[in-house]
Scaffold this motif. Sequence first.
Motif, PDB file in Angstrom:
ATOM      1  N   LYS A  81       0.858  -1.184   0.000  1.00 30.54           N
ATOM      2  CA  LYS A  81       0.000   0.000   0.000  1.00 30.54           C
ATOM      3  C   LYS A  81       0.896   1.236   0.000  1.00 30.54           C
ATOM      4  CE  LYS A  81      -4.077  -1.905   2.296  1.00 30.54           C
ATOM      5  NZ  LYS A  81      -5.082  -1.720   3.368  1.00 30.54           N
ATOM      6  N   ALA A  82       0.570   2.173  -0.874  1.00 23.80           N
ATOM      7  CA  ALA A  82       1.333   3.413  -0.987  1.00 23.80           C
ATOM      8  C   ALA A  82       0.373   4.590  -0.838  1.00 23.80           C
ATOM      9  CB  ALA A  82       2.064   3.473  -2.324  1.00 23.80           C
ATOM     10  N   VAL A  83       0.652   5.424   0.152  1.00 17.41           N
ATOM     11  CA  VAL A  83      -0.216   6.563   0.451  1.00 17.41           C
ATOM     12  C   VAL A  83       0.537   7.852   0.161  1.00 17.41           C
ATOM     13  CG1 VAL A  83      -1.600   7.704   2.224  1.00 17.41           C
ATOM     14  CG2 VAL A  83      -1.349   5.207   2.247  1.00 17.41           C
ATOM     15  N   THR A  84      -0.107   8.755  -0.560  1.00 20.26           N
ATOM     16  CA  THR A  84       0.500  10.053  -0.871  1.00 20.26           C
ATOM     17  C   THR A  84       0.152  11.051   0.229  1.00 20.26           C
ATOM     18  OG1 THR A  84       0.287   9.601  -3.242  1.00 20.26           O
ATOM     19  CG2 THR A  84       0.689  11.887  -2.577  1.00 20.26           C
ATOM     20  N   VAL A  85       1.178  11.624   0.845  1.00 18.44           N
ATOM     21  CA  VAL A  85       0.996  12.627   1.895  1.00 18.44           C
ATOM     22  C   VAL A  85       1.820  13.850   1.503  1.00 18.44           C
ATOM     23  CG1 VAL A  85       1.233  13.163   4.337  1.00 18.44           C
ATOM     24  CG2 VAL A  85       0.661  10.829   3.624  1.00 18.44           C
ATOM     25  N   GLU A  86       1.120  14.876   1.016  1.00 18.81           N
ATOM     26  CA  GLU A  86       1.759  16.099   0.538  1.00 18.81           C
ATOM     27  C   GLU A  86       2.811  15.758  -0.517  1.00 18.81           C
ATOM     28  OE1 GLU A  86       3.127  18.175   3.978  1.00 18.81           O
ATOM     29  OE2 GLU A  86       1.109  18.697   4.665  1.00 18.81           O
ATOM     30  N   SER A  87       4.080  16.019  -0.254  1.00 16.02           N
ATOM     31  CA  SER A  87       5.118  15.777  -1.264  1.00 16.02           C
ATOM     32  C   SER A  87       5.861  14.461  -1.025  1.00 16.02           C
ATOM     33  CB  SER A  87       6.131  16.933  -1.252  1.00 16.02           C
ATOM     34  OG  SER A  87       6.758  17.033   0.017  1.00 16.02           O
ATOM     35  N   SER A  88       5.329  13.615  -0.171  1.00 13.06           N
ATOM     36  CA  SER A  88       5.982  12.346   0.148  1.00 13.06           C
ATOM     37  C   SER A  88       5.043  11.184  -0.141  1.00 13.06           C
ATOM     38  CB  SER A  88       6.422  12.300   1.613  1.00 13.06           C
ATOM     39  OG  SER A  88       7.353  13.309   1.900  1.00 13.06           O
ATOM     40  N   MET A  89       5.615   9.997  -0.188  1.00 15.51           N
ATOM     41  CA  MET A  89       4.833   8.772  -0.351  1.00 15.51           C
ATOM     42  C   MET A  89       5.271   7.780   0.726  1.00 15.51           C
ATOM     43  SD  MET A  89       4.122   6.425  -3.713  1.00 15.51           S
ATOM     44  CE  MET A  89       2.702   7.439  -4.173  1.00 15.51           C
ATOM     45  N   ILE A  90       4.284   7.263   1.448  1.00 17.53           N
ATOM     46  CA  ILE A  90       4.540   6.288   2.499  1.00 17.53           C
ATOM     47  C   ILE A  90       4.219   4.907   1.954  1.00 17.53           C
ATOM     48  CG2 ILE A  90       3.930   5.534   4.834  1.00 17.53           C
ATOM     49  CD1 ILE A  90       3.094   8.401   5.437  1.00 17.53           C
ATOM     50  N   ALA A 102       6.754  -3.916   6.839  1.00 19.90           N
ATOM     51  CA  ALA A 102       7.880  -3.011   6.608  1.00 19.90           C
ATOM     52  C   ALA A 102       7.333  -1.688   6.083  1.00 19.90           C
ATOM     53  CB  ALA A 102       8.877  -3.614   5.627  1.00 19.90           C
ATOM     54  N   ASP A 103       7.955  -0.596   6.502  1.00 20.20           N
ATOM     55  CA  ASP A 103       7.502   0.739   6.115  1.00 20.20           C
ATOM     56  C   ASP A 103       8.675   1.546   5.568  1.00 20.20           C
ATOM     57  OD1 ASP A 103       4.618   0.789   7.256  1.00 20.20           O
ATOM     58  OD2 ASP A 103       5.822   0.125   8.960  1.00 20.20           O
ATOM     59  N   LEU A 104       8.337   2.437   4.648  1.00 19.98           N
ATOM     60  CA  LEU A 104       9.357   3.310   4.055  1.00 19.98           C
ATOM     61  C   LEU A 104       8.682   4.584   3.574  1.00 19.98           C
ATOM     62  CD1 LEU A 104      12.288   3.750   3.040  1.00 19.98           C
ATOM     63  CD2 LEU A 104      11.593   2.643   0.907  1.00 19.98           C
ATOM     64  N   THR A 105       9.311   5.716   3.863  1.00 21.22           N
ATOM     65  CA  THR A 105       8.799   7.014   3.414  1.00 21.22           C
ATOM     66  C   THR A 105       9.808   7.649   2.470  1.00 21.22           C
ATOM     67  OG1 THR A 105       7.598   7.344   5.493  1.00 21.22           O
ATOM     68  CG2 THR A 105       8.009   9.288   4.146  1.00 21.22           C
ATOM     69  N   LEU A 106       9.331   8.068   1.312  1.00 17.30           N
ATOM     70  CA  LEU A 106      10.188   8.650   0.296  1.00 17.30           C
ATOM     71  C   LEU A 106       9.653  10.021  -0.114  1.00 17.30           C
ATOM     72  CD1 LEU A 106      10.586   5.496  -1.997  1.00 17.30           C
ATOM     73  CD2 LEU A 106      12.259   6.356  -0.340  1.00 17.30           C
ATOM     74  N   LYS A 107      10.563  10.960  -0.318  1.00 15.70           N
ATOM     75  CA  LYS A 107      10.184  12.268  -0.849  1.00 15.70           C
ATOM     76  C   LYS A 107      10.182  12.197  -2.367  1.00 15.70           C
ATOM     77  CE  LYS A 107      11.730  15.175   2.979  1.00 15.70           C
ATOM     78  NZ  LYS A 107      12.580  16.341   3.379  1.00 15.70           N
ATOM     79  N   LEU A 108       9.053  12.490  -2.946  1.00 14.39           N
ATOM     80  CA  LEU A 108       8.901  12.335  -4.400  1.00 14.39           C
ATOM     81  C   LEU A 108       9.880  13.201  -5.191  1.00 14.39           C
ATOM     82  CD1 LEU A 108       4.990  12.284  -4.536  1.00 14.39           C
ATOM     83  CD2 LEU A 108       6.529  10.353  -4.910  1.00 14.39           C
ATOM     84  N   ASP A 109      10.098  14.422  -4.769  1.00 15.60           N
ATOM     85  CA  ASP A 109      10.961  15.331  -5.525  1.00 15.60           C
ATOM     86  C   ASP A 109      12.417  14.886  -5.520  1.00 15.60           C
ATOM     87  OD1 ASP A 109       8.824  16.920  -6.168  1.00 15.60           O
ATOM     88  OD2 ASP A 109       9.076  18.261  -4.439  1.00 15.60           O
ATOM     89  N   ASP A 110      12.805  14.036  -4.565  1.00 16.22           N
ATOM     90  CA  ASP A 110      14.200  13.581  -4.513  1.00 16.22           C
ATOM     91  C   ASP A 110      14.503  12.551  -5.597  1.00 16.22           C
ATOM     92  OD1 ASP A 110      14.585  15.206  -2.359  1.00 16.22           O
ATOM     93  OD2 ASP A 110      14.487  13.608  -0.846  1.00 16.22           O
ATOM     94  N   TYR A 111      13.457  11.929  -6.137  1.00 20.49           N
ATOM     95  CA  TYR A 111      13.711  10.812  -7.054  1.00 20.49           C
ATOM     96  C   TYR A 111      12.945  10.908  -8.378  1.00 20.49           C
ATOM     97  CZ  TYR A 111      15.379   9.006  -2.617  1.00 20.49           C
ATOM     98  OH  TYR A 111      16.038   8.867  -1.417  1.00 20.49           O
ATOM     99  N   ILE A 112      11.946  11.813  -8.463  1.00 16.15           N
ATOM    100  CA  ILE A 112      11.135  11.907  -9.677  1.00 16.15           C
ATOM    101  C   ILE A 112      11.188  13.348 -10.211  1.00 16.15           C
ATOM    102  CG2 ILE A 112       8.873  11.530 -10.689  1.00 16.15           C
ATOM    103  CD1 ILE A 112      10.133   8.997  -9.577  1.00 16.15           C
ATOM    104  N   ASP A 113      11.384  13.470 -11.510  1.00 16.37           N
ATOM    105  CA  ASP A 113      11.354  14.768 -12.181  1.00 16.37           C
ATOM    106  C   ASP A 113       9.998  14.886 -12.875  1.00 16.37           C
ATOM    107  OD1 ASP A 113      11.665  17.098 -13.603  1.00 16.37           O
ATOM    108  OD2 ASP A 113      13.581  16.528 -14.529  1.00 16.37           O
TER     109      ASP A 113
END
Length: 263
Positions: A81-90, A102-113
Amino acid sequence: MAGLEVLYETAAPAITCKQDALICFLHWEVVTHGYYGLGVGDQPGPNDKKSELLPVGWNNNKDLYVLRYESKDGSRKLLVKAVTVESSMILNVLEYGSQQVADLTLKLDDYIDAEHLGDFHRTYKNSEELRSRIVSGIITPIHEQWEKASVSSPDREFPPATAREVDPLRIPPHHPHTSRQPPWCDPLGPFAVGGEDLDPFGRRRGGMIVDPLRSGFPRALIDPSSGLPSRLPPGAVPPGARFDPFGPIGTSPSGPRPDRRGQ
């Protein structure tokens, strides 16, 4: 990153935002670690099939992505499951068998143009870092925890139980304790109190049942017919039997006494 470009080009018409591009990358990483995609949603559906491609309807909801996977050997199943929270994805991953999460939070702008979603070669930034974070944050913990659960609870084999062992109405045998408290002759001993209650028949102590035959005094001749209107027939009371007379000791039954002078 063999295979990622082919997957991206296949899904490109449906990729319209940064979240879509990140899910495409995540899907590729899971597939390269020995999984097939099954479908979307929490529960199996009629359109489920094992495939390395993204399932139909995978990005219908841009705020919540729900994908299911199964390992190629069929031993593990994942719910992603991937949830969009503002500029991040959990990202949240559950392994069904071991119930490990297992959980992981990624900032979208760090990896996607977001400006170049139509060009695969410019869509992803820091691809190696993104791949490393997905592997260390999701794939490796799930696999390690699953392996630990498998080792800690191996299949145990038991011999078949007999009917005597599984009988729910059977009363288990009583095994008396072999160690007993030694007798205390000293009346002031700590275990002397209540001894008569524990041994009412006086096998080791005096007992608490009155027995004129075991009183310690000279025995008087007890007539078992005491208190009766007539005498009991011979042999009614066996010699030496424990017997409580019908009346006070020493009273004689009414009626003629046999003449014992000839005896």
